[in-house]
Design an enzyme around this catalytic site. Structure first.
Site, PDB file in Angstrom:
ATOM      1  CB  SER A 149      45.358  43.775  47.017  1.00 13.06           C
ATOM      2  OG  SER A 149      44.637  44.704  47.060  1.00 13.06           O
ATOM      3  CE1 TYR A 204      41.972  39.580  46.567  1.00 17.20           C
ATOM      4  CE2 TYR A 204      42.221  41.753  47.665  1.00 17.20           C
ATOM      5  CZ  TYR A 204      42.445  40.944  46.598  1.00 17.20           C
ATOM      6  OH  TYR A 204      42.846  41.600  45.271  1.00 17.20           O
ATOM      7  CE  LYS A 256      45.611  39.501  45.410  1.00 13.43           C
ATOM      8  NZ  LYS A 256      46.008  39.275  44.071  1.00 13.43           N
TER       9      LYS A 256
HETATM   10  N1  LIG Z   1      40.115  45.096  40.742  1.00 12.86           N
HETATM   11  C1  LIG Z   1      40.758  45.436  41.906  1.00 12.86           C
HETATM   12  O1  LIG Z   1      40.422  46.515  42.371  1.00 12.86           O
HETATM   13  C2  LIG Z   1      41.778  44.964  42.479  1.00 12.86           C
HETATM   14  C3  LIG Z   1      42.645  45.501  43.389  1.00 12.86           C
HETATM   15  C4  LIG Z   1      43.532  44.915  43.828  1.00 12.86           C
HETATM   16  C5  LIG Z   1      44.207  43.811  43.389  1.00 12.86           C
HETATM   17  N2  LIG Z   1      43.365  43.162  42.363  1.00 12.86           N
HETATM   18  C6  LIG Z   1      44.147  42.017  41.797  1.00 12.86           C
HETATM   19  O2  LIG Z   1      44.471  42.106  40.497  1.00 12.86           O
HETATM   20  C7  LIG Z   1      44.354  40.766  39.843  1.00 12.86           C
HETATM   21  C8  LIG Z   1      43.575  41.009  38.746  1.00 12.86           C
HETATM   22  O3  LIG Z   1      42.131  41.485  39.221  1.00 12.86           O
HETATM   23  P1  LIG Z   1      41.017  41.897  38.147  1.00 12.86           P
HETATM   24  O4  LIG Z   1      40.117  43.006  39.055  1.00 12.86           O
HETATM   25  O5  LIG Z   1      41.237  41.783  36.980  1.00 12.86           O
HETATM   26  O6  LIG Z   1      40.300  40.330  38.691  1.00 12.86           O
HETATM   27  P2  LIG Z   1      38.803  39.734  37.499  1.00 12.86           P
HETATM   28  O7  LIG Z   1      38.120  38.982  38.627  1.00 12.86           O
HETATM   29  O8  LIG Z   1      38.211  40.638  36.534  1.00 12.86           O
HETATM   30  O9  LIG Z   1      39.753  38.652  36.978  1.00 12.86           O
HETATM   31  C9  LIG Z   1      40.370  37.432  37.450  1.00 12.86           C
HETATM   32  C10 LIG Z   1      40.765  36.627  36.284  1.00 12.86           C
HETATM   33  O10 LIG Z   1      41.467  35.466  37.081  1.00 12.86           O
HETATM   34  C11 LIG Z   1      40.817  34.275  36.853  1.00 12.86           C
HETATM   35  N3  LIG Z   1      41.218  33.117  37.482  1.00 12.86           N
HETATM   36  C12 LIG Z   1      40.469  33.069  38.781  1.00 12.86           C
HETATM   37  N4  LIG Z   1      41.025  31.992  39.467  1.00 12.86           N
HETATM   38  C13 LIG Z   1      41.793  31.247  38.591  1.00 12.86           C
HETATM   39  C14 LIG Z   1      42.533  30.149  38.622  1.00 12.86           C
HETATM   40  N5  LIG Z   1      42.548  29.098  39.514  1.00 12.86           N
HETATM   41  N6  LIG Z   1      43.424  29.923  37.450  1.00 12.86           N
HETATM   42  C15 LIG Z   1      43.420  30.818  36.583  1.00 12.86           C
HETATM   43  N7  LIG Z   1      42.803  31.768  36.374  1.00 12.86           N
HETATM   44  C16 LIG Z   1      41.838  32.142  37.329  1.00 12.86           C
HETATM   45  C17 LIG Z   1      39.335  34.601  36.711  1.00 12.86           C
HETATM   46  O11 LIG Z   1      38.836  33.602  35.697  1.00 12.86           O
HETATM   47  C18 LIG Z   1      39.411  36.044  35.861  1.00 12.86           C
HETATM   48  O12 LIG Z   1      39.494  35.994  34.465  1.00 12.86           O
HETATM   49  C19 LIG Z   1      43.675  39.847  40.937  1.00 12.86           C
HETATM   50  O13 LIG Z   1      45.158  39.109  41.344  1.00 12.86           O
HETATM   51  C20 LIG Z   1      43.448  40.642  42.088  1.00 12.86           C
HETATM   52  O14 LIG Z   1      43.389  40.113  43.367  1.00 12.86           O
HETATM   53  C21 LIG Z   1      42.434  43.746  41.854  1.00 12.86           C
END
Ligand SMILES: NC(=O)c1ccc[n+]([C@@H]2O[C@H](COP(=O)([O-])OP(=O)(O)OC[C@H]3O[C@@H](n4cnc5c(N)ncnc54)[C@H](O)[C@@H]3O)[C@@H](O)[C@H]2O)c1
Length: 276
Positions: free
Chosen positions: A168, A181, A185
């Site tokens: 991230s 968090y 990351k």
């Molecule tokens: N959305 C953003 O702005 C953003 C920014 C930087 C990084 N990220 C990273 O990108 C990745 C995806 O993010 P997103 O925005 O699609 O998130 P999201 O919350 O929409 O999806 C995350 C998914 O992970 C699943 N999950 C959570 N804990 C779990 C576990 N123990 N085992 C299996 N599955 C599990 C959830 O059920 C969910 O379906 C994450 O690692 C997040 O930290 C997101």
């Protein structure tokens, strides 16, 4: 690309056009694929002929997502023979569940070429208030989950392969209330480099992606609070949130043969926000 006038800061994007024909027939495992970026990655790969096993702790939603993508692919795909998406349960904090996910991929498709450690949690707690349970869960899912996923991938990528971990912009810039968090990351970014150094012997490349504000459930709180959205957009030189499809483009490149000499690298996909 157009900005949606009804939703300032939100962006409607055209699909990423890049095609990598050499990827068709390969198999990808994606964690956290029930929704958000993981679901978009599954859709984008399958439409290019890659078979996908999507794993999520929410297995009901995971199976619905897989069904929905497969139905879409039946009428619309970039290749004559799209991939198939299979949904399965995984809790990424458990190494045995990663192995079970790998076995689903081997049983269904006979090989594993790509592994995307995407599942993540995003808790809010000020440093004074973070509980032992919160920091433990954050590190278990976001860091150990990546390590266990890479271990499973490494065991089964017999012909080499590519792993991509979701880091991230929070690995590079800290935010109030996101201490756990941001720490997790930053660890993912560093772990990616260690994995790349060790797994190169097996012909496995390991890279990470560092997204900024991407339009998913994880950032719903920003989108629903006009003041928070304005503050967020102030820190993005491109003045809008990113779409999951815009993270998929760099992911596709990292998995492809075009990136065959790229390992241990992190690509920021953040509209420039790491600099502000
Ligand atoms: N959305 C953003 O702005 C953003 C920014 C930087 C990084 N990220 C990273 O990108 C990745 C995806 O993010 P997103 O925005 O699609 O998130 P999201 O919350 O929409 O999806 C995350 C998914 O992970 C699943 N999950 C959570 N804990 C779990 C576990 N123990 N085992 C299996 N599955 C599990 C959830 O059920 C969910 O379906 C994450 O690692 C997040 O930290 C997101």
């Amino acid at each position: 690309m157009t900005v949606d006038a009804q939703n300032p800061g939100r962006t409607v994007t055209t699909p990423i056009a890049a095609a990598y024909p050499e990827m068709a027939g390969k198999t990808a495992v994606i964690t956290g694929a029930a929704r958000g970026m993981g679901a978009q990655f599954a859709r984008g790969l399958a439409t290019r002929g890659v078979n996908v096993v999507g794993g999520d702790i929410n297995d009901t939603q995971m199976k619905e997502t897989a069904q929905q993508i497969n139905a879409e692919l039946a009428t619309e795909s970039l290749v004559a023979q799209p991939g198939t998406v299979v949904g399965a349960r995984v809790d990424v904090t458990d190494p045995d569940e990663h192995e079970a996910l790998a076995q689903v991929a081997l049983r269904e498709f006979g090989r594993i070429d790509f592994w995307i450690n995407n599942a993540g949690v995003f808790p809010f707690a000020l440093v004074d208030d973070i509980t032992r349970e919160q920091i433990a869960l954050t590190l278990d899912v976001n860091v150990e989950g990546v390590l266990f996923g890479a271990q499973a991938a490494s065991r089964h990528m017999e012909q080499g392969g590519a792993i991509v971990n979701m880091s991230s912009v929070s690995a590079l810039r800290v935010r109030k209330g996101r201490g756990a968090y941001c720490t997790s990351k930053a660890a993912v970014a560093h772990l990616t480099e260690s994995l790349a150094v060790e797994l190169g012997d097996k012909g496995i490349r390991v890279n990470s992606i560092a997204p900024g504000y991407i339009d998913t459930e994880m950032t719903r709180w920003v989108q629903e609070d006009p003041a928070a959205l304005a503050r967020a957009l102030d820190s993005v030189p491109l003045h809008r949130l990113g779409a999951p499809e815009e993270v998929f483009g760099p992911l596709l490149f990292l998995l492809s043969d075009s990136a065959r000499y790229v390992t241990g690298h992190s690509i920021a996909v953040d509209g420039g926000s790491r600099h502000v």
